[in-house]
Design a protein around this motif. Sequence first.
Motif, PDB file in Angstrom:
ATOM      1  N   CYS A 310      72.483  55.864  25.804  1.00  0.00           N
ATOM      2  CA  CYS A 310      71.683  55.427  26.608  1.00  0.00           C
ATOM      3  C   CYS A 310      71.442  54.070  26.757  1.00  0.00           C
ATOM      4  N   ARG A 311      71.460  53.194  27.623  1.00  0.00           N
ATOM      5  CA  ARG A 311      70.639  51.862  28.099  1.00  0.00           C
ATOM      6  C   ARG A 311      69.457  51.865  28.409  1.00  0.00           C
ATOM      7  N   TYR A 312      68.565  52.709  27.422  1.00  0.00           N
ATOM      8  CA  TYR A 312      67.213  52.768  27.885  1.00  0.00           C
ATOM      9  C   TYR A 312      66.535  52.761  26.600  1.00  0.00           C
ATOM     10  N   LEU A 313      65.232  51.879  26.626  1.00  0.00           N
ATOM     11  CA  LEU A 313      64.458  51.701  25.521  1.00  0.00           C
ATOM     12  C   LEU A 313      62.782  52.072  26.065  1.00  0.00           C
ATOM     13  N   HIS A 314      62.322  52.666  25.432  1.00  0.00           N
ATOM     14  CA  HIS A 314      60.826  52.913  25.699  1.00  0.00           C
ATOM     15  C   HIS A 314      60.058  52.242  24.458  1.00  0.00           C
ATOM     16  N   VAL A 315      59.543  51.009  24.753  1.00  0.00           N
ATOM     17  CA  VAL A 315      58.885  50.349  23.716  1.00  0.00           C
ATOM     18  C   VAL A 315      57.310  49.865  24.341  1.00  0.00           C
ATOM     19  N   PRO A 316      56.393  50.669  23.871  1.00  0.00           N
ATOM     20  CA  PRO A 316      54.806  50.443  24.136  1.00  0.00           C
ATOM     21  C   PRO A 316      54.487  48.780  23.806  1.00  0.00           C
ATOM     22  N   ALA A 317      53.777  47.962  24.713  1.00  0.00           N
ATOM     23  CA  ALA A 317      53.576  46.883  24.501  1.00  0.00           C
ATOM     24  C   ALA A 317      51.846  46.891  24.256  1.00  0.00           C
ATOM     25  N   GLN A 318      51.277  47.627  24.779  1.00  0.00           N
ATOM     26  CA  GLN A 318      49.794  47.785  24.715  1.00  0.00           C
ATOM     27  C   GLN A 318      48.941  46.993  25.442  1.00  0.00           C
ATOM     28  N   SER A 319      49.114  45.665  25.025  1.00  0.00           N
ATOM     29  CA  SER A 319      48.174  44.400  25.497  1.00  0.00           C
ATOM     30  C   SER A 319      49.104  43.188  25.726  1.00  0.00           C
ATOM     31  N   GLY A 320      48.786  42.236  26.397  1.00  0.00           N
ATOM     32  CA  GLY A 320      49.381  40.964  26.356  1.00  0.00           C
ATOM     33  C   GLY A 320      48.412  39.894  25.508  1.00  0.00           C
ATOM     34  N   GLU A 336      56.308  38.148  19.604  1.00  0.00           N
ATOM     35  CA  GLU A 336      57.097  38.715  18.875  1.00  0.00           C
ATOM     36  C   GLU A 336      57.467  39.878  19.884  1.00  0.00           C
ATOM     37  N   TYR A 337      56.700  40.360  20.527  1.00  0.00           N
ATOM     38  CA  TYR A 337      57.292  41.484  21.526  1.00  0.00           C
ATOM     39  C   TYR A 337      58.279  40.946  22.592  1.00  0.00           C
ATOM     40  N   LEU A 338      57.961  39.872  23.192  1.00  0.00           N
ATOM     41  CA  LEU A 338      58.885  39.080  24.220  1.00  0.00           C
ATOM     42  C   LEU A 338      60.315  38.738  23.420  1.00  0.00           C
ATOM     43  N   ASP A 339      60.227  38.238  22.101  1.00  0.00           N
ATOM     44  CA  ASP A 339      61.541  37.986  21.469  1.00  0.00           C
ATOM     45  C   ASP A 339      62.354  39.358  21.398  1.00  0.00           C
ATOM     46  N   PHE A 340      61.580  40.504  20.892  1.00  0.00           N
ATOM     47  CA  PHE A 340      62.341  41.728  21.016  1.00  0.00           C
ATOM     48  C   PHE A 340      63.057  42.170  22.153  1.00  0.00           C
ATOM     49  N   ILE A 341      62.346  41.868  23.246  1.00  0.00           N
ATOM     50  CA  ILE A 341      62.922  42.303  24.653  1.00  0.00           C
ATOM     51  C   ILE A 341      64.166  41.183  25.009  1.00  0.00           C
ATOM     52  N   ALA A 370      44.201  39.180  32.119  1.00  0.00           N
ATOM     53  CA  ALA A 370      45.168  38.346  32.635  1.00  0.00           C
ATOM     54  C   ALA A 370      46.485  38.125  31.966  1.00  0.00           C
ATOM     55  N   GLN A 371      46.372  37.929  30.590  1.00  0.00           N
ATOM     56  CA  GLN A 371      47.610  37.791  29.631  1.00  0.00           C
ATOM     57  C   GLN A 371      48.162  39.115  29.696  1.00  0.00           C
ATOM     58  N   THR A 372      47.836  40.154  29.782  1.00  0.00           N
ATOM     59  CA  THR A 372      48.562  41.319  29.903  1.00  0.00           C
ATOM     60  C   THR A 372      49.580  41.421  31.165  1.00  0.00           C
ATOM     61  N   CYS A 373      48.816  40.908  32.427  1.00  0.00           N
ATOM     62  CA  CYS A 373      49.510  40.911  33.384  1.00  0.00           C
ATOM     63  C   CYS A 373      50.621  39.917  33.362  1.00  0.00           C
ATOM     64  N   GLU A 374      50.368  38.547  32.710  1.00  0.00           N
ATOM     65  CA  GLU A 374      51.330  37.713  32.404  1.00  0.00           C
ATOM     66  C   GLU A 374      52.242  38.169  31.590  1.00  0.00           C
ATOM     67  N   LEU A 375      52.159  38.995  30.715  1.00  0.00           N
ATOM     68  CA  LEU A 375      53.339  39.674  29.813  1.00  0.00           C
ATOM     69  C   LEU A 375      54.222  40.826  30.627  1.00  0.00           C
TER      70      LEU A 375
END
Length: 535
Positions: A310-320, A336-341, A370-375
């Motif tokens: 499946c073309r599906y990933l569940h990858v918790p970020a937890q915070s930005g 690193e989270y952004l790079d992975f996505i 606010a950084q979490t919202c931005e992420l």
Amino acid sequence: MNELDSELVRGHLAALGYRFVPHAEGADVVLYNTCSVREQAEQKVWSRLGIMGKRKQAGAAGTAESGWSSGFVLGVIGCMAEREGPTMMRRFPQVDLMCGPGELDKLPMLIDNACRTRALDSLERAEARAASIALQGNNHRRSSTLAAASDNLEMLDLSRAFDPDRAEHAGRSAYVRITRGCNKFCTYCVVPFTRGAEVHRPPQAIIDECRRLADAGVIEITLLGQTVNHYHYVHGAAVGADGMELPQVGGRANGQRSAVSAQRSTSFADLLRRIHDEVPTIERLRFVTSYPRDFGDDVLAVMRDSPRICRYLHVPAQSGSNRILRMMNRGYSVQEYLDFIERARAFLPDVCIAGDFIVGFPTETDDDFAQTCELLERVRLKNSFIFKYSPRPGTTAIERFEDDVPDDVKRRRNNALLALQGRISAEVHREWEGREVDVFVERISRTSGSSDRRTSRAPHGVELRWERKGTARSMRASHASAEVQEVQLSGRTSGDLIVVFSSTDQNPEGLVGRIVRARVVGSAPLILRGEVIHK
Ligand code: 5AD
Ligand code: SF4
């Protein structure tokens, strides 16, 4: 994870002759499978136990409400039993047995003990209660070298008695555990304490289980692990007396192995490819939950090259916020989270990604939030599971950090993040309009009205009524020739997007558990509306 535990326990007990009843009333044994991840889930169990305890006392005094089996055995299994065991026994003497998630193979023995104990007087009973408790305690971490290799829990997975009538989606969807426990020790999380050290199952055992499920009619398998992409099995390191490979304690993550062990080990990518290729009747292979670090290109390449994954990933970020991520001990940065996505989307342009976030972690400021919202804005997840921080006993966070974000601030941030995700989800879903998707049909869905009946207008203008599954289905069209039932069904795409569609099929139940092709004709924040394409 808990759902799978319930299924395994149910199968194990059924194989031993236990019969299941639809309601607790009348049962001789009542078991609660519990989760400790957040406090709210635990509160519900406490209150349930209070009610059940009163029923038991009433039963013992001969004043039981009709229908309740007098002196039934009351048991608590799962993480809460592991974490709260001694307190629970003190607070609720009516609880007869307790079994942690790492000891579920012992459950039949514990039930047996508890049933025998019922016949004893109260003093003897208090002593005998000790024989109805199986918790790992803290020892399992210290002794978790190869001792975990003789893990009896493996037997529970291996002896799985799959019951298609009880399983999900007409017996066509099933979970398969590939790792147990977790070694990450995120500072807020209770899982490493309740589920123990990370243990990886031998690949052959996993593949055999997938094959058995496929033979029983399953077409969708979801592989489970707390950090599923950390799966890594070194061959020859843990072998039983009969030469069979045993589960082994995890340690190294993908991508960190040496050239020597690489030849003698099975990585998560290898495992996915083997299941995909060796069990071809599995039409959908999914996995949860992924950890944002150590997710190698090898896994993404296997996904890309394997159409039934499946073309599906569940990858918790937890915070930005990098500061909060560090306090959480997550071991990656926002970049690193952004790079992975970005990497995942480069390999799999159609991939749909879901995430988890915690708001109100200790010291979280408006700026962190606010950084979490931005992420969230940047990663454009299809949906997110958003939680208010809940201090959990035994974790590093509760010991080291004051829970200093007031509840109303947590609630406000929770709602704001939900609203933002809602807007993004609507946009992500809208992008699918006009496209064709394969839908794994899961159920005849309830309609927006809560009534069991819905009136709809058939194309030729005759008023029709239908009744939901579980109630007698009847047609009240005034004209026999106009007897067409319109039923709403729902299912999921390969990317885990929910699709709702109507069907006038004579036997709509027959579609449940099948994959149908649909055109997306509309969307809302959390669903796609589809039309089945008849080939
Ligand atoms: N408080 C709030 N949320 C938590 N989670 C885990 N522990 C806590 C906690 N103490 C959330 C995380 C995790 C999900 C399963 O539950 O987001 O990914
Ligand atoms: Fe808990 Fe972190 Fe392990 Fe997930 S990775 S189960 S959040 S400790």
